[in-house]
Design a protein around this motif. Structure first.
Motif, PDB file in Angstrom:
ATOM      1  N   ASP A 164       0.800  -1.231   0.000  1.00 29.18           N
ATOM      2  CA  ASP A 164       0.000   0.000   0.000  1.00 29.18           C
ATOM      3  C   ASP A 164       0.829   1.276   0.000  1.00 29.18           C
ATOM      4  O   ASP A 164       0.271   2.374   0.047  1.00 29.18           O
ATOM      5  CB  ASP A 164      -0.941   0.015   1.214  1.00 29.18           C
ATOM      6  N   SER A 165       2.152   1.164  -0.080  1.00 26.69           N
ATOM      7  CA  SER A 165       2.966   2.368  -0.222  1.00 26.69           C
ATOM      8  C   SER A 165       2.814   2.968  -1.617  1.00 26.69           C
ATOM      9  O   SER A 165       3.172   4.117  -1.852  1.00 26.69           O
ATOM     10  CB  SER A 165       4.443   2.060   0.050  1.00 26.69           C
ATOM     11  N   VAL A 166       2.247   2.183  -2.533  1.00 25.60           N
ATOM     12  CA  VAL A 166       2.010   2.606  -3.920  1.00 25.60           C
ATOM     13  C   VAL A 166       0.515   2.795  -4.131  1.00 25.60           C
ATOM     14  O   VAL A 166      -0.288   1.960  -3.718  1.00 25.60           O
ATOM     15  CB  VAL A 166       2.580   1.567  -4.907  1.00 25.60           C
ATOM     16  N   SER A 167       0.130   3.888  -4.790  1.00 29.30           N
ATOM     17  CA  SER A 167      -1.292   4.201  -4.976  1.00 29.30           C
ATOM     18  C   SER A 167      -1.905   3.497  -6.181  1.00 29.30           C
ATOM     19  O   SER A 167      -3.085   3.140  -6.162  1.00 29.30           O
ATOM     20  CB  SER A 167      -1.483   5.714  -5.122  1.00 29.30           C
ATOM     21  N   VAL A 168      -1.130   3.331  -7.256  1.00 32.27           N
ATOM     22  CA  VAL A 168      -1.639   2.729  -8.486  1.00 32.27           C
ATOM     23  C   VAL A 168      -0.575   1.806  -9.059  1.00 32.27           C
ATOM     24  O   VAL A 168       0.595   2.201  -9.189  1.00 32.27           O
ATOM     25  CB  VAL A 168      -1.998   3.803  -9.542  1.00 32.27           C
ATOM     26  N   TYR A 169      -0.996   0.583  -9.401  1.00 27.65           N
ATOM     27  CA  TYR A 169      -0.109  -0.374 -10.061  1.00 27.65           C
ATOM     28  C   TYR A 169      -0.549  -0.529 -11.513  1.00 27.65           C
ATOM     29  O   TYR A 169      -1.720  -0.785 -11.799  1.00 27.65           O
ATOM     30  CB  TYR A 169      -0.175  -1.738  -9.366  1.00 27.65           C
ATOM     31  N   LEU A 170       0.402  -0.365 -12.420  1.00 25.10           N
ATOM     32  CA  LEU A 170       0.136  -0.480 -13.854  1.00 25.10           C
ATOM     33  C   LEU A 170       0.783  -1.757 -14.371  1.00 25.10           C
ATOM     34  O   LEU A 170       2.015  -1.905 -14.339  1.00 25.10           O
ATOM     35  CB  LEU A 170       0.694   0.740 -14.588  1.00 25.10           C
ATOM     36  N   ASP A 171      -0.048  -2.671 -14.850  1.00 24.69           N
ATOM     37  CA  ASP A 171       0.408  -4.000 -15.257  1.00 24.69           C
ATOM     38  C   ASP A 171       0.667  -4.031 -16.758  1.00 24.69           C
ATOM     39  O   ASP A 171      -0.251  -3.853 -17.557  1.00 24.69           O
ATOM     40  CB  ASP A 171      -0.650  -5.039 -14.872  1.00 24.69           C
ATOM     41  N   GLY A 172       1.935  -4.240 -17.127  1.00 26.66           N
ATOM     42  CA  GLY A 172       2.288  -4.380 -18.541  1.00 26.66           C
ATOM     43  C   GLY A 172       2.693  -5.780 -18.909  1.00 26.66           C
ATOM     44  O   GLY A 172       3.251  -6.004 -19.986  1.00 26.66           O
ATOM     45  N   GLY A 173       2.426  -6.752 -18.024  1.00 30.58           N
ATOM     46  CA  GLY A 173       2.828  -8.121 -18.283  1.00 30.58           C
ATOM     47  C   GLY A 173       4.267  -8.374 -17.880  1.00 30.58           C
ATOM     48  O   GLY A 173       4.941  -7.524 -17.288  1.00 30.58           O
ATOM     49  N   LEU A 174       4.761  -9.546 -18.223  1.00 24.19           N
ATOM     50  CA  LEU A 174       6.132  -9.927 -17.913  1.00 24.19           C
ATOM     51  C   LEU A 174       7.099  -9.074 -18.724  1.00 24.19           C
ATOM     52  O   LEU A 174       6.953  -8.928 -19.940  1.00 24.19           O
ATOM     53  CB  LEU A 174       6.356 -11.407 -18.226  1.00 24.19           C
ATOM     54  N   VAL A 175       8.096  -8.491 -18.058  1.00 19.76           N
ATOM     55  CA  VAL A 175       9.091  -7.665 -18.747  1.00 19.76           C
ATOM     56  C   VAL A 175       9.931  -8.554 -19.662  1.00 19.76           C
ATOM     57  O   VAL A 175      10.383  -9.631 -19.257  1.00 19.76           O
ATOM     58  CB  VAL A 175       9.994  -6.943 -17.736  1.00 19.76           C
ATOM     59  N   ASP A 176      10.128  -8.110 -20.892  1.00 22.61           N
ATOM     60  CA  ASP A 176      10.820  -8.929 -21.889  1.00 22.61           C
ATOM     61  C   ASP A 176      12.261  -9.218 -21.518  1.00 22.61           C
ATOM     62  O   ASP A 176      12.714 -10.354 -21.593  1.00 22.61           O
ATOM     63  CB  ASP A 176      10.780  -8.233 -23.265  1.00 22.61           C
ATOM     64  N   THR A 177      13.018  -8.179 -21.141  1.00 19.61           N
ATOM     65  CA  THR A 177      14.455  -8.362 -20.939  1.00 19.61           C
ATOM     66  C   THR A 177      14.795  -8.714 -19.499  1.00 19.61           C
ATOM     67  O   THR A 177      15.551  -9.648 -19.249  1.00 19.61           O
ATOM     68  CB  THR A 177      15.225  -7.093 -21.338  1.00 19.61           C
ATOM     69  N   GLY A 178      14.268  -7.954 -18.548  1.00 16.75           N
ATOM     70  CA  GLY A 178      14.617  -8.185 -17.153  1.00 16.75           C
ATOM     71  C   GLY A 178      16.046  -7.793 -16.818  1.00 16.75           C
ATOM     72  O   GLY A 178      16.564  -8.169 -15.771  1.00 16.75           O
ATOM     73  N   VAL A 179      16.690  -7.042 -17.705  1.00 16.96           N
ATOM     74  CA  VAL A 179      18.066  -6.596 -17.483  1.00 16.96           C
ATOM     75  C   VAL A 179      18.050  -5.108 -17.175  1.00 16.96           C
ATOM     76  O   VAL A 179      17.529  -4.320 -17.967  1.00 16.96           O
ATOM     77  CB  VAL A 179      18.953  -6.873 -18.707  1.00 16.96           C
TER      78      VAL A 179
END
Length: 231
Positions: A164-179
């Motif tokens: 709850d320290s974050v007000s809004v979570y924006l979901d873009g799916g799994l990150v492609d690179t992760g680097v």
């Protein structure tokens, strides 16, 4: 529970942008997808929001967050000077995984932490992130995780850590690179006391790629200990 909006859903895209923009305007935190890892973001010009970001991650002022920008023109408004070599880096690697540290524009009124008069800037290669940055202006953004924990590659991991320290979570799916992005210090290219560009963190952009652009302006490659004693 803070709302989670799916940026991949056309019906949720505009509401996601609107809620994220409103949260940033109120000095709150959001979690957003980028081209590297998920980031937790705050208004770069709101000192209390930046402090809230650092607190959410469990970091102190000695670890100031980088600033994401929508393009080179915004970068030029934030830094004191853009050397020609940095222009070449931007042309080659932006948008993308290269964060560049430069002297900050002294006239700006902001407080990112103990920056020693510098700012780390990056233009992400993510359509949604760039659209949001066009709306909000520069955002202070750090990886969406608790300090010492792995960076979040999907929204669920960010939620578990930041809650709850974050007000809004924006979901873009799994990150492609992760680097994570490569971070370089280019402050030595500004002013009379010329110093080579140094690599502060190796990531998405390799030293060899940097060398192609910078040549001898990049610090020498580190010596492999197995080769240092070779005949």
């Amino acid at each position: 529970m803070s709302p989670v909006l799916d940026c991949r859903d056309a019906d949720q895209l505009l509401p996601a942008l609107r809620q994220a923009r409103q949260a940033i305007g109120r000095g709150e935190l959001i979690v957003m997808p980028t081209d590297t890892v998920y980031g937790v973001a705050a208004d770069a010009f709101n000192a209390s929001a930046v402090a809230r970001l650092l607190a959410a991650k469990g970091r102190g002022r000695q670890s100031p967050p980088p600033v994401l920008v929508s393009g080179p023109d915004t970068m030029r408004a934030l830094v004191a000077e853009v050397p020609g070599a940095v222009d070449r880096l931007v042309e080659r690697f932006w948008p993308g995984g290269l964060t560049i540290v430069l002297p900050a524009q002294p006239s700006l009124r902001w407080d990112l932490g103990e920056t020693r008069g510098t700012v780390a800037v990056r233009m992400p290669n993510d359509k949604f992130a760039l659209e949001l940055l066009e709306d909000t202006g520069p955002l202070a953004v750090s990886s969406a995780n608790l300090t010492g924990k792995p960076a979040a590659l999907e929204i669920e991991a960010a939620i578990q850590m930041l809650r709850d320290s974050v007000s809004v979570y924006l979901d873009g799916g799994l990150v492609d690179t992760g680097v994570a992005s490569t971070i370089i210090d280019a402050t030595g290219l500004v002013g009379r006391d010329s110093r080579p560009v140094t690599v502060l963190r190796e990531g998405a952009v390799s030293r060899s790629d940097l060398r192609e652009v910078l040549g001898d302006l990049l610090e020498p490659d580190p010596v492999d200990p197995d080769e240092s004693d070779a005949a």
